[in-house]
Write a protein that holds these residues in place. Structure first.
Motif, PDB file in Angstrom:
ATOM      1  N   ARG A 263      14.707  12.687  -9.419  1.00 38.42           N
ATOM      2  CA  ARG A 263      15.254  13.012 -11.063  1.00 38.42           C
ATOM      3  C   ARG A 263      16.866  13.055 -10.821  1.00 38.42           C
ATOM      4  O   ARG A 263      17.501  12.130 -11.071  1.00 38.42           O
ATOM      5  CB  ARG A 263      14.542  14.415 -11.503  1.00 38.42           C
ATOM      6  CG  ARG A 263      12.872  13.759 -12.551  1.00 38.42           C
ATOM      7  CD  ARG A 263      12.985  15.114 -13.356  1.00 38.42           C
ATOM      8  NE  ARG A 263      13.263  16.156 -12.955  1.00 38.42           N
ATOM      9  CZ  ARG A 263      12.104  17.686 -12.453  1.00 38.42           C
ATOM     10  NH1 ARG A 263      11.264  16.504 -13.050  1.00 38.42           N
ATOM     11  NH2 ARG A 263      12.303  18.286 -12.494  1.00 38.42           N
ATOM     12  N   ALA A 264      17.103  13.806 -10.041  1.00 39.49           N
ATOM     13  CA  ALA A 264      18.968  13.592  -9.552  1.00 39.49           C
ATOM     14  C   ALA A 264      18.836  12.609  -9.280  1.00 39.49           C
ATOM     15  O   ALA A 264      20.249  11.941  -9.807  1.00 39.49           O
ATOM     16  CB  ALA A 264      19.371  14.761  -8.464  1.00 39.49           C
ATOM     17  N   HIS A 265      18.520  11.382  -8.024  1.00 45.19           N
ATOM     18  CA  HIS A 265      18.683  10.206  -7.927  1.00 45.19           C
ATOM     19  C   HIS A 265      18.747   8.924  -8.955  1.00 45.19           C
ATOM     20  O   HIS A 265      19.615   8.576  -8.977  1.00 45.19           O
ATOM     21  CB  HIS A 265      17.673  10.050  -6.701  1.00 45.19           C
ATOM     22  CG  HIS A 265      17.822  10.854  -5.089  1.00 45.19           C
ATOM     23  ND1 HIS A 265      16.948  10.450  -4.156  1.00 45.19           N
ATOM     24  CD2 HIS A 265      18.854  11.898  -4.859  1.00 45.19           C
ATOM     25  CE1 HIS A 265      16.735  11.695  -3.299  1.00 45.19           C
ATOM     26  NE2 HIS A 265      18.205  11.861  -4.011  1.00 45.19           N
TER      27      HIS A 265
ATOM     28  N   LEU B 118      19.535  13.285  -0.595  1.00 43.47           N
ATOM     29  CA  LEU B 118      19.057  14.638  -0.227  1.00 43.47           C
ATOM     30  C   LEU B 118      17.359  15.129  -0.207  1.00 43.47           C
ATOM     31  O   LEU B 118      17.920  15.133  -2.057  1.00 43.47           O
ATOM     32  CB  LEU B 118      19.844  15.764   0.214  1.00 43.47           C
ATOM     33  CG  LEU B 118      21.350  15.551   0.856  1.00 43.47           C
ATOM     34  CD1 LEU B 118      22.580  16.248   0.735  1.00 43.47           C
ATOM     35  CD2 LEU B 118      21.874  14.505   2.506  1.00 43.47           C
ATOM     36  N   TRP B 119      16.472  15.681   0.406  1.00 44.70           N
ATOM     37  CA  TRP B 119      15.700  16.557   0.172  1.00 44.70           C
ATOM     38  C   TRP B 119      16.178  17.285  -0.258  1.00 44.70           C
ATOM     39  O   TRP B 119      15.036  18.373  -0.981  1.00 44.70           O
ATOM     40  CB  TRP B 119      14.536  15.529   0.053  1.00 44.70           C
ATOM     41  CG  TRP B 119      14.181  14.757   0.558  1.00 44.70           C
ATOM     42  CD1 TRP B 119      14.489  13.922   2.060  1.00 44.70           C
ATOM     43  CD2 TRP B 119      13.680  13.413  -0.298  1.00 44.70           C
ATOM     44  NE1 TRP B 119      14.257  12.485   1.787  1.00 44.70           N
ATOM     45  CE2 TRP B 119      13.853  12.423   0.693  1.00 44.70           C
ATOM     46  CE3 TRP B 119      13.162  13.815  -1.606  1.00 44.70           C
ATOM     47  CZ2 TRP B 119      12.978  10.716   0.219  1.00 44.70           C
ATOM     48  CZ3 TRP B 119      13.164  12.356  -2.262  1.00 44.70           C
ATOM     49  CH2 TRP B 119      12.682  11.110  -1.541  1.00 44.70           C
ATOM     50  N   GLU B 120      17.534  18.084  -0.060  1.00 43.78           N
ATOM     51  CA  GLU B 120      17.255  19.289  -1.123  1.00 43.78           C
ATOM     52  C   GLU B 120      18.838  19.659  -2.204  1.00 43.78           C
ATOM     53  O   GLU B 120      19.780  18.584  -2.431  1.00 43.78           O
ATOM     54  CB  GLU B 120      17.693  20.246   0.218  1.00 43.78           C
ATOM     55  CG  GLU B 120      16.740  20.562   1.347  1.00 43.78           C
ATOM     56  CD  GLU B 120      17.181  21.361   2.669  1.00 43.78           C
ATOM     57  OE1 GLU B 120      17.881  21.680   2.861  1.00 43.78           O
ATOM     58  OE2 GLU B 120      16.147  21.089   3.236  1.00 43.78           O
TER      59      GLU B 120
ATOM     60  N   VAL C  34       7.693  22.932  -2.505  1.00 43.37           N
ATOM     61  CA  VAL C  34       8.363  21.589  -1.953  1.00 43.37           C
ATOM     62  C   VAL C  34       8.248  20.184  -2.726  1.00 43.37           C
ATOM     63  O   VAL C  34       8.797  19.674  -3.021  1.00 43.37           O
ATOM     64  CB  VAL C  34       7.397  21.096  -0.876  1.00 43.37           C
ATOM     65  CG1 VAL C  34       7.684  20.025   0.239  1.00 43.37           C
ATOM     66  CG2 VAL C  34       8.166  22.800   0.615  1.00 43.37           C
ATOM     67  N   ARG C  35       7.559  20.355  -2.818  1.00 41.85           N
ATOM     68  CA  ARG C  35       6.851  19.063  -4.507  1.00 41.85           C
ATOM     69  C   ARG C  35       8.149  19.069  -5.269  1.00 41.85           C
ATOM     70  O   ARG C  35       8.412  18.396  -5.529  1.00 41.85           O
ATOM     71  CB  ARG C  35       5.613  19.342  -4.506  1.00 41.85           C
ATOM     72  CG  ARG C  35       5.072  18.273  -4.940  1.00 41.85           C
ATOM     73  CD  ARG C  35       3.444  17.979  -5.681  1.00 41.85           C
ATOM     74  NE  ARG C  35       3.411  19.360  -6.244  1.00 41.85           N
ATOM     75  CZ  ARG C  35       1.553  19.622  -6.427  1.00 41.85           C
ATOM     76  NH1 ARG C  35       0.930  18.269  -6.044  1.00 41.85           N
ATOM     77  NH2 ARG C  35       1.176  20.919  -6.750  1.00 41.85           N
ATOM     78  N   ASN C  36       7.757  19.960  -5.513  1.00 43.64           N
ATOM     79  CA  ASN C  36       9.174  20.734  -7.202  1.00 43.64           C
ATOM     80  C   ASN C  36      10.482  20.211  -6.771  1.00 43.64           C
ATOM     81  O   ASN C  36      11.125  19.369  -6.697  1.00 43.64           O
ATOM     82  CB  ASN C  36       9.428  22.075  -7.519  1.00 43.64           C
ATOM     83  CG  ASN C  36       7.614  22.481  -8.149  1.00 43.64           C
ATOM     84  OD1 ASN C  36       6.806  21.321  -8.687  1.00 43.64           O
ATOM     85  ND2 ASN C  36       6.812  23.755  -7.979  1.00 43.64           N
ATOM     86  N   LEU C  37      10.947  20.822  -5.522  1.00 43.67           N
ATOM     87  CA  LEU C  37      11.612  20.371  -5.028  1.00 43.67           C
ATOM     88  C   LEU C  37      11.798  18.732  -4.603  1.00 43.67           C
ATOM     89  O   LEU C  37      13.024  18.112  -4.701  1.00 43.67           O
ATOM     90  CB  LEU C  37      12.586  20.895  -3.647  1.00 43.67           C
ATOM     91  CG  LEU C  37      13.005  22.145  -4.165  1.00 43.67           C
ATOM     92  CD1 LEU C  37      12.657  23.434  -2.061  1.00 43.67           C
ATOM     93  CD2 LEU C  37      14.249  22.115  -4.007  1.00 43.67           C
ATOM     94  N   ARG C  38      11.252  17.990  -4.751  1.00 43.93           N
ATOM     95  CA  ARG C  38      11.299  16.223  -4.210  1.00 43.93           C
ATOM     96  C   ARG C  38      11.119  15.881  -5.249  1.00 43.93           C
ATOM     97  O   ARG C  38      12.240  14.696  -6.258  1.00 43.93           O
ATOM     98  CB  ARG C  38      10.309  16.149  -3.156  1.00 43.93           C
ATOM     99  CG  ARG C  38      10.088  14.528  -2.960  1.00 43.93           C
ATOM    100  CD  ARG C  38       8.281  14.519  -2.389  1.00 43.93           C
ATOM    101  NE  ARG C  38       8.147  12.940  -2.259  1.00 43.93           N
ATOM    102  CZ  ARG C  38       9.148  12.921  -1.063  1.00 43.93           C
ATOM    103  NH1 ARG C  38       9.706  13.448  -0.339  1.00 43.93           N
ATOM    104  NH2 ARG C  38       9.159  11.289  -0.662  1.00 43.93           N
TER     105      ARG C  38
END
Length: 194
Positions: free
Chosen positions: A19-21, A116-118, A10-14
């Motif tokens: 980074r994407a944002h 989004l967070w995913e 979850v932390r890696n996804l966040r």
């Protein structure tokens, strides 16, 4: 405190989402600045070319008409080119306004993307802003191209008007030309010695 594999995921996804944002924000900033710089330069060029041409035609008319070397019909013919150039300036101004609204719609489009967070971390932009951006962009480009086309049309009109022009030689210049011709004829006449 130990982190479970799921919490690590979850932390890696966040972090990936952040980074994407950030990448999207950086991309938008760079592309927007490049578009602003290029569009501004093109519009300034259209303003300068058409405005400069209009001033040149006015200067030419003022110089030649002020000396009484062209008639009213010739002045009227060449002033028609001014309409081409002033219309080109007006279209360049219209292009400036459309470019502003293009940038405004692009900013609204980018800010309308949901973070989004995913994966994929960004939602699609609002369709309304996308359509407005496309519309204003098309108007800005067409108006800019139209401004340059009006410049070409004005130059063709000037060429035709000048080629049809009948320059009048003022009376003082006619007298000077006649005197020069007479002196030249006398100088060429054979002298006889008696």
């Amino acid at each position: 405190m130990t982190v479970t594999p799921q919490e690590e995921h979850v932390r890696n996804l966040r972090e990936d989402a952040l980074r994407a944002h950030d990448a999207e924000s950086e991309f938008w900033t760079q592309v927007n600045q490049g578009a602003l710089d290029g569009g501004t330069l093109a519009i300034k060029t259209a303003f300068l070319i058409n405005g400069g041409a209009a001033l040149a035609v006015l200067g030419f008319i003022g110089a030649v008409a002020g000396q009484g070397r062209i008639g009213d019909a010739d002045v009227q013919n060449i002033t028609s080119a001014l309409m081409w150039f002033t219309s080109g300036v007006a279209l360049a101004g219209f292009s400036t306004g459309a470019a502003y609204f293009t940038n405004l719609a692009t900013a609204a489009m980018s800010s309308s993307k949901k973070r989004l967070w995913e994966h994929p971390y960004l939602g699609p932009p609002d369709r309304c802003y996308t359509m407005l951006r496309t519309l204003f962009l098309a108007v800005a480009v067409i108006a800019g191209i139209g401004s340059m086309c009006l410049f070409v049309g004005g130059m063709i009109d000037v060429k035709h008007s000048v080629s049809k022009m009948k320059l009048v030689v003022p009376s003082a210049q006619k007298a000077a030309n006649a005197t020069t011709r007479t002196r030249g004829a006398l100088a060429r006449r054979p002298h006889f010695i008696l």
